[in-house]
Enzyme design. Structure first.
Site, short mmCIF file in Angstrom:
data_model
loop_
_atom_site.label_atom_id
_atom_site.label_comp_id
_atom_site.label_asym_id
_atom_site.label_seq_id
_atom_site.Cartn_x
_atom_site.Cartn_y
_atom_site.Cartn_z
N ARG A 238 -8.91 61.63 48.14
CA ARG A 238 -9.28 62.97 48.45
C ARG A 238 -9.29 63.71 46.92
NH1 ARG A 238 -10.49 61.62 52.59
NH2 ARG A 238 -9.90 62.29 54.66
N GLU A 267 -15.95 70.30 48.72
CA GLU A 267 -16.86 69.44 49.18
C GLU A 267 -17.87 70.20 50.21
OE1 GLU A 267 -15.70 65.54 50.80
OE2 GLU A 267 -14.84 64.96 48.82
N HIS A 286 -18.99 61.48 49.10
CA HIS A 286 -18.10 61.13 50.24
C HIS A 286 -18.56 59.88 51.16
CE1 HIS A 286 -14.23 62.87 52.03
NE2 HIS A 286 -14.22 61.43 52.29
#
Length: 320
Positions: A238, A267, A286
């Site tokens: 993360r 994000e 991601h």
């Protein structure tokens, strides 16, 4: 009367069909745009089930609108997008999808490590940009992986799977975790250390720990000062675990050699993020679990969790 479920993003048709067998559904019928907050607030007020992604912030304010909600099924391993305490207070079951993405995420992590160490993106851009004029002894030279020392922060399922891949490259391995894993140490020839020792001794530092209040900004200015100038940071966990401003300064000033990032604090990452200006940073959007088979497994598991909770049965994976 059939229960109603709200799905916050377009998911595969076969998963929708599975849910429709038992529930009525409403859905934000987009694949690339998250559901707006005002729409989510309205929809959550009249449904028994919520099928959501990490892109949705399910906070106390949102949950205050949920008068009938029984379950929040998060199609992800992490659940820091959900206010777990508020959900528990309202008696709402929260589920996630661990396990099914372990090997795929470990694959991506090691691929990112290799791409960063050997400067693959830079090399491809050099060729495509017409800048490859001749062979040169030190052109685009990177760091060796075979026989190097890998430090893994967080030895859960994905961390252990990453270590298995590193063993094939004859890497020396250090790990830092809340608890020691003697069996894994024996199997993979790893050494348990404190965080500072890991940072000082590792050529590669891979972050595999969950995001919690305790791990927020776990890696910052002090930690970068302990690392080798030739070391590489890899983060597929993360974004908030690493202080991005401190990381930028460490990379810019040569305090560490490079970084490979699949996750960011915000994000999608803003294009003015200074990390995107550095040639020694490999960035990905991601995609840790982004294989076709794995995403389908995640979607199906999230549906299974949802349907079991709707029927007042115990889901396969309960967070709270």
């Amino acid at each position: 009367m059939r229960p109603t479920v709200y799905i916050t993003r377009r998911i595969p048709d076969e998963i929708i069909a599975k849910i429709v067998e038992q529930c009525d559904i409403r859905m934000w019928d987009e694949t690339d745009i998250p559901v707006p907050r005002n729409v989510l607030e309205k929809e959550i007020s009249s449904v028994e089930g919520l099928y959501c992604l990490l892109t949705e912030t399910i906070d106390r304010e949102i949950l205050a609108k949920a008068s009938r909600l029984k379950v929040i099924s998060n199609m992800a391993v992490g659940y820091n997008n959900i206010d777990i305490k508020a959900a528990k207070e309202k008696g709402i079951t929260v589920t996630n999808t661990p396990g099914v993405l372990t090997e795929t995420t470990a694959d991506l992590t090691f691929a990112l490590l290799m791409a960063t160490a050997r400067r693959l993106i830079e090399s491809s851009d050099c060729l495509r940009g017409g800048n490859w004029k001749t062979w040169s002894p030190m052109q685009l030279t990177g760091q060796d992986i075979y026989g190097a020392t890998l430090g893994i922060i967080g030895m859960g399922r994905i961390g252990a799977s990453l270590a298995k891949r590193a063993k094939g490259f004859d890497m020396n391995m250090l790990y830092y975790n809340r608890s020691q894993k003697p069996e894994l140490e024996k199997e993979l020839n790893m050494k348990y250390t404190d965080l500072d020792t890991l940072l000082r001794g590792s050529d590669f530092v891979c972050i595999m720990t969950p995001y919690t209040p305790q791990t927020r900004n776990l890696i910052g200015k002090r930690e970068f000062s302990l690392m080798k100038k030739s070391s590489i940071l890899i983060n597929t966990a993360r974004g908030g675990i690493v202080n991005e401003n401190d990381l930028f300064q460490a990379l810019r000033d040569g305090e560490i050699w490079a970084a490979g990032l699949d996750v960011f604090e915000q994000e999608p990452v803003c294009l003015d993020n200074p990390l995107l200006t550095l040639p020694n940073v490999v960035t990905l959007p991601h995609i840790g679990s982004a294989s076709i088979k794995t995403r389908m497994k995640m979607a199906e598991l999230a549906a299974d969790n949802l349907l079991l909770a709707i029927k007042n049965q115990t889901p396969k994976h309960v967070v709270v």
